[in-house]
Design a protein around this motif. Structure first.
Motif, short mmCIF file in Angstrom:
data_model
loop_
_atom_site.label_atom_id
_atom_site.label_comp_id
_atom_site.label_asym_id
_atom_site.label_seq_id
_atom_site.Cartn_x
_atom_site.Cartn_y
_atom_site.Cartn_z
N PHE A 197 0.85 -1.19 0.00
CA PHE A 197 0.00 0.00 0.00
C PHE A 197 0.88 1.23 0.00
O PHE A 197 1.81 1.35 0.79
CB PHE A 197 -0.90 -0.01 1.24
CG PHE A 197 -1.87 1.12 1.27
CD1 PHE A 197 -3.00 1.09 0.48
CD2 PHE A 197 -1.64 2.22 2.07
CE1 PHE A 197 -3.90 2.15 0.49
CE2 PHE A 197 -2.53 3.28 2.09
CZ PHE A 197 -3.66 3.23 1.31
N ASP A 198 0.60 2.16 -0.88
CA ASP A 198 1.42 3.35 -1.03
C ASP A 198 0.55 4.59 -0.91
O ASP A 198 -0.36 4.80 -1.70
CB ASP A 198 2.12 3.32 -2.39
CG ASP A 198 3.08 4.46 -2.57
OD1 ASP A 198 3.56 4.99 -1.56
OD2 ASP A 198 3.35 4.81 -3.73
N TRP A 199 0.84 5.42 0.10
CA TRP A 199 0.06 6.63 0.33
C TRP A 199 0.27 7.67 -0.76
O TRP A 199 -0.58 8.52 -0.98
CB TRP A 199 0.42 7.24 1.68
CG TRP A 199 -0.18 6.50 2.82
CD1 TRP A 199 0.44 5.57 3.60
CD2 TRP A 199 -1.53 6.58 3.28
NE1 TRP A 199 -0.43 5.08 4.52
CE2 TRP A 199 -1.65 5.68 4.35
CE3 TRP A 199 -2.63 7.32 2.90
CZ2 TRP A 199 -2.84 5.52 5.04
CZ3 TRP A 199 -3.81 7.15 3.59
CH2 TRP A 199 -3.91 6.26 4.65
N THR A 200 1.39 7.62 -1.46
CA THR A 200 1.67 8.64 -2.46
C THR A 200 0.83 8.48 -3.72
O THR A 200 0.74 9.41 -4.51
CB THR A 200 3.15 8.63 -2.85
OG1 THR A 200 3.50 7.35 -3.35
CG2 THR A 200 4.02 9.00 -1.67
N GLN A 201 0.18 7.34 -3.90
CA GLN A 201 -0.67 7.18 -5.08
C GLN A 201 -1.97 7.95 -4.94
O GLN A 201 -2.72 8.07 -5.90
CB GLN A 201 -0.94 5.71 -5.35
CG GLN A 201 -1.80 5.03 -4.30
CD GLN A 201 -1.96 3.55 -4.57
OE1 GLN A 201 -1.47 3.05 -5.56
NE2 GLN A 201 -2.64 2.87 -3.69
N PHE A 202 -2.25 8.51 -3.77
CA PHE A 202 -3.47 9.26 -3.53
C PHE A 202 -3.23 10.76 -3.50
O PHE A 202 -4.01 11.51 -2.92
CB PHE A 202 -4.11 8.81 -2.22
CG PHE A 202 -4.53 7.38 -2.22
CD1 PHE A 202 -5.59 6.95 -2.99
CD2 PHE A 202 -3.83 6.45 -1.49
CE1 PHE A 202 -5.97 5.63 -3.02
CE2 PHE A 202 -4.20 5.13 -1.49
CZ PHE A 202 -5.27 4.71 -2.26
N ARG A 203 -2.15 11.23 -4.12
CA ARG A 203 -1.83 12.66 -4.08
C ARG A 203 -2.87 13.50 -4.82
O ARG A 203 -3.39 14.47 -4.26
CB ARG A 203 -0.46 12.91 -4.68
CG ARG A 203 0.66 12.33 -3.88
CD ARG A 203 1.96 12.62 -4.52
NE ARG A 203 2.10 11.80 -5.74
CZ ARG A 203 3.22 11.65 -6.39
NH1 ARG A 203 4.29 12.27 -5.99
NH2 ARG A 203 3.28 10.91 -7.46
N LEU A 204 -3.16 13.15 -6.06
CA LEU A 204 -4.11 13.93 -6.84
C LEU A 204 -5.54 13.83 -6.29
O LEU A 204 -6.21 14.85 -6.15
CB LEU A 204 -4.06 13.52 -8.31
CG LEU A 204 -4.91 14.35 -9.26
CD1 LEU A 204 -4.47 15.81 -9.22
CD2 LEU A 204 -4.83 13.81 -10.65
N PRO A 205 -6.04 12.63 -5.94
CA PRO A 205 -7.38 12.58 -5.33
C PRO A 205 -7.45 13.35 -4.01
O PRO A 205 -8.47 13.97 -3.72
CB PRO A 205 -7.63 11.08 -5.11
CG PRO A 205 -6.76 10.40 -6.09
CD PRO A 205 -5.55 11.27 -6.24
#
Length: 76
Positions: free
Chosen positions: A49-57
């Motif tokens: 799980f990577d928190w950085t993939q939710f930057r734009l949302p």
């Protein structure tokens, strides 16, 4: 309620801006190096799980929360 939405929206926006800013930080910021090496956040494994993939949302969601908090609630 509107103040809570604005506060939560600002916190989410702060997370999103910080997550975008991490990609722009140099790796050796305090040491002089001959080449420009920058830190790029990438996931370590495909199933992690990577928190950085939710930057734009997070950026969009935080902006929406702030706008809703500003226009909902009327006079306080």
């Amino acid at each position: 309620m509107s103040k809570a939405l604005i506060i939560i929206g600002c916190l989410v926006l702060l997370y999103a801006i910080a997550a975008f800013a991490v990609d722009l930080l140099p790796v050796n910021g305090f040491q002089s190096s001959s080449d420009d090496t920058y830190l790029k956040v990438v996931p370590t494994a495909e199933n992690s799980f990577d928190w950085t993939q939710f930057r734009l949302p997070a950026l969009v969601f935080g902006a929406v929360l702030v706008v809703i908090g500003m226009f909902v609630g009327g006079k306080n």
